[in-house]
Write a protein that holds these residues in place. Structure first.
Motif, mmCIF file in Angstrom:
data_model
loop_
_atom_site.group_PDB
_atom_site.id
_atom_site.type_symbol
_atom_site.label_atom_id
_atom_site.label_comp_id
_atom_site.label_asym_id
_atom_site.label_seq_id
_atom_site.Cartn_x
_atom_site.Cartn_y
_atom_site.Cartn_z
ATOM 1 N N HIS A 26 -8.494 -1.530 1.490
ATOM 2 C CA HIS A 26 -7.405 -1.765 0.887
ATOM 3 C C HIS A 26 -6.415 -0.379 1.769
ATOM 4 O O HIS A 26 -5.186 -0.844 1.981
ATOM 5 C CB HIS A 26 -6.994 -0.660 -0.492
ATOM 6 C CG HIS A 26 -6.125 -1.171 -1.411
ATOM 7 N ND1 HIS A 26 -5.270 -0.520 -2.264
ATOM 8 C CD2 HIS A 26 -5.087 -2.293 -1.483
ATOM 9 C CE1 HIS A 26 -4.001 -1.039 -3.108
ATOM 10 N NE2 HIS A 26 -4.052 -2.064 -2.054
ATOM 11 N N LYS A 29 -7.562 -1.083 5.996
ATOM 12 C CA LYS A 29 -7.211 -1.979 6.747
ATOM 13 C C LYS A 29 -6.213 -3.023 6.468
ATOM 14 O O LYS A 29 -5.010 -3.191 6.683
ATOM 15 C CB LYS A 29 -8.485 -3.295 6.290
ATOM 16 C CG LYS A 29 -9.932 -2.068 6.487
ATOM 17 C CD LYS A 29 -11.150 -3.784 7.235
ATOM 18 C CE LYS A 29 -12.231 -2.612 7.345
ATOM 19 N NZ LYS A 29 -12.403 -2.446 8.843
ATOM 20 N N HIS A 30 -5.917 -2.923 5.258
ATOM 21 C CA HIS A 30 -4.657 -3.283 4.327
ATOM 22 C C HIS A 30 -3.040 -2.952 4.925
ATOM 23 O O HIS A 30 -2.221 -3.248 5.423
ATOM 24 C CB HIS A 30 -5.124 -4.257 3.067
ATOM 25 C CG HIS A 30 -5.842 -5.156 2.796
ATOM 26 N ND1 HIS A 30 -5.724 -6.447 2.665
ATOM 27 C CD2 HIS A 30 -7.046 -4.998 2.255
ATOM 28 C CE1 HIS A 30 -6.569 -7.012 2.222
ATOM 29 N NE2 HIS A 30 -7.676 -6.609 1.824
ATOM 30 N N THR A 33 -2.115 -2.826 8.627
ATOM 31 C CA THR A 33 -1.726 -4.138 8.953
ATOM 32 C C THR A 33 -0.776 -4.197 8.717
ATOM 33 O O THR A 33 0.372 -4.578 9.675
ATOM 34 C CB THR A 33 -2.611 -5.630 7.980
ATOM 35 O OG1 THR A 33 -4.055 -5.574 8.614
ATOM 36 C CG2 THR A 33 -2.143 -6.562 8.457
ATOM 37 N N TYR A 34 -0.142 -3.909 7.018
ATOM 38 C CA TYR A 34 1.321 -4.659 6.851
ATOM 39 C C TYR A 34 2.018 -3.546 8.141
ATOM 40 O O TYR A 34 3.149 -3.578 8.770
ATOM 41 C CB TYR A 34 1.949 -3.814 5.442
ATOM 42 C CG TYR A 34 1.193 -4.631 4.444
ATOM 43 C CD1 TYR A 34 0.917 -5.964 4.585
ATOM 44 C CD2 TYR A 34 0.174 -4.274 3.210
ATOM 45 C CE1 TYR A 34 0.619 -6.809 3.301
ATOM 46 C CE2 TYR A 34 -0.278 -4.791 2.473
ATOM 47 C CZ TYR A 34 -0.690 -5.925 2.931
ATOM 48 O OH TYR A 34 -0.615 -6.630 1.575
ATOM 49 N N GLN A 69 5.199 -3.866 1.492
ATOM 50 C CA GLN A 69 3.853 -3.926 1.374
ATOM 51 C C GLN A 69 3.384 -2.001 2.361
ATOM 52 O O GLN A 69 3.117 -1.302 0.947
ATOM 53 C CB GLN A 69 3.491 -4.826 1.466
ATOM 54 C CG GLN A 69 3.603 -5.652 1.415
ATOM 55 C CD GLN A 69 2.394 -5.653 -0.568
ATOM 56 O OE1 GLN A 69 2.535 -5.114 -0.990
ATOM 57 N NE2 GLN A 69 1.855 -7.181 -0.562
ATOM 58 N N HIS A 73 2.836 0.504 -0.960
ATOM 59 C CA HIS A 73 1.652 1.028 -0.918
ATOM 60 C C HIS A 73 1.388 2.860 -0.655
ATOM 61 O O HIS A 73 0.483 3.778 -0.850
ATOM 62 C CB HIS A 73 0.142 0.427 0.258
ATOM 63 C CG HIS A 73 0.488 -0.916 0.351
ATOM 64 N ND1 HIS A 73 0.436 -2.418 0.415
ATOM 65 C CD2 HIS A 73 -1.099 -0.735 -0.391
ATOM 66 C CE1 HIS A 73 0.016 -3.691 -0.064
ATOM 67 N NE2 HIS A 73 -1.469 -2.260 -0.730
ATOM 68 N N TRP A 159 -2.442 -6.519 -6.699
ATOM 69 C CA TRP A 159 -2.934 -8.066 -5.121
ATOM 70 C C TRP A 159 -4.740 -7.102 -5.960
ATOM 71 O O TRP A 159 -5.224 -6.659 -6.253
ATOM 72 C CB TRP A 159 -2.030 -7.433 -4.672
ATOM 73 C CG TRP A 159 -0.972 -8.072 -4.110
ATOM 74 C CD1 TRP A 159 0.036 -6.920 -4.320
ATOM 75 C CD2 TRP A 159 -1.016 -8.936 -3.054
ATOM 76 N NE1 TRP A 159 1.039 -7.152 -3.754
ATOM 77 C CE2 TRP A 159 -0.207 -8.347 -2.782
ATOM 78 C CE3 TRP A 159 -1.060 -9.707 -2.074
ATOM 79 C CZ2 TRP A 159 1.148 -10.088 -2.397
ATOM 80 C CZ3 TRP A 159 -0.972 -10.804 -1.553
ATOM 81 C CH2 TRP A 159 0.559 -10.722 -1.680
ATOM 82 N N HIS A 161 -6.677 -7.481 -3.840
ATOM 83 C CA HIS A 161 -7.793 -6.544 -3.148
ATOM 84 C C HIS A 161 -7.673 -5.520 -3.629
ATOM 85 O O HIS A 161 -8.451 -3.990 -2.801
ATOM 86 C CB HIS A 161 -7.116 -6.742 -1.427
ATOM 87 C CG HIS A 161 -5.859 -6.309 -1.236
ATOM 88 N ND1 HIS A 161 -5.104 -6.855 -0.671
ATOM 89 C CD2 HIS A 161 -5.141 -5.145 -1.497
ATOM 90 C CE1 HIS A 161 -3.238 -6.372 -0.818
ATOM 91 N NE2 HIS A 161 -3.657 -4.679 -1.406
#
Length: 194
Positions: A26, A29-30, A33-34, A69, A73, A159, A161
């Motif tokens: 989370h 990686k997530h 990426t954002y 995002q 986050h 979400w 994930h």
């Protein structure tokens, strides 16, 4: 350049509410990426050099999605701490919660229900209005209450994930587990700084 927050705890410190494996995917990686997508889109745009919050307020399309995002986050990951017994807000924030929702338990129940009931993916937020009163909002996808003139002070990610590795499809169970790890000192600071 926009950056991801620094985790204020070890990757395994939030278990069992959030496992080290979930943090790895989370946060590692997530969120990464954002942040990378946002930084790739900013050069030459009207938003180059703006603070993240201003981008979220003004952008649209893919740039807004990645900015939203990233901000959501960053708020999410920095509001937690290792499990505490009798974890609850104090001071002015506690008074504001009691005034708006009747009690801390009533607030948690409504917040959890709105998070569990959000169709699809998104976020549930506790935000402050300019007068200090509080409101719970459901924000689909990358939505953030800043776009409605509110100051977000607490958010739970709904979400898949965010919880699937630890709770599979039991979103409500994951939301309930997060109350044990909320760092109310951080949330209170956000409320005071609005």
């Amino acid at each position: 350049m926009i950056t991801a927050c620094t985790l204020p705890y070890a990757p395994d410190a939030l278990a069992p509410a959030i496992s080290a494996e979930t943090i790895s995917f989370h946060y590692g990686k997530h969120l990464a990426t954002y942040v990378n997508n946002l930084n790739a889109a900013l050069p030459g745009s009207a938003f180059e050099g703006m603070e993240l919050e201003e981008i979220v307020k003004k952008a649209d399309g893919p740039l807004y999605n990645n900015a939203g995002q990233t901000l959501n986050h960053n708020l999410y990951f920095t509001q937690f701490a290792p499990r505490r017994d009798n974890n609850a807000p104090k001071g002015k924030l506690a008074l504001a919660i009691d005034k708006e929702f009747g009690s801390f338990d009533a607030f948690k129940k409504e917040f959890t229900a709105k998070g569990a009931g959000l169709f699809g993916s998104g976020w549930v937020f506790l935000s402050a209005k300019a007068d200090g009163s509080l409101v719970i909002t459901q924000e689909p996808n990358a939505g953030n209450p800043l776009r409605s003139g509110l100051t977000p002070i607490l958010t739970f990610d709904v979400w898949e994930h965010a919880y699937y590795l630890d709770f599979q499809n039991r979103r409500a169970d994951q939301l309930a587990a997060l109350w044990d790890i909320v760092n109310w000192d951080v949330v209170s600071e956000r409320y005071a700084e609005r």
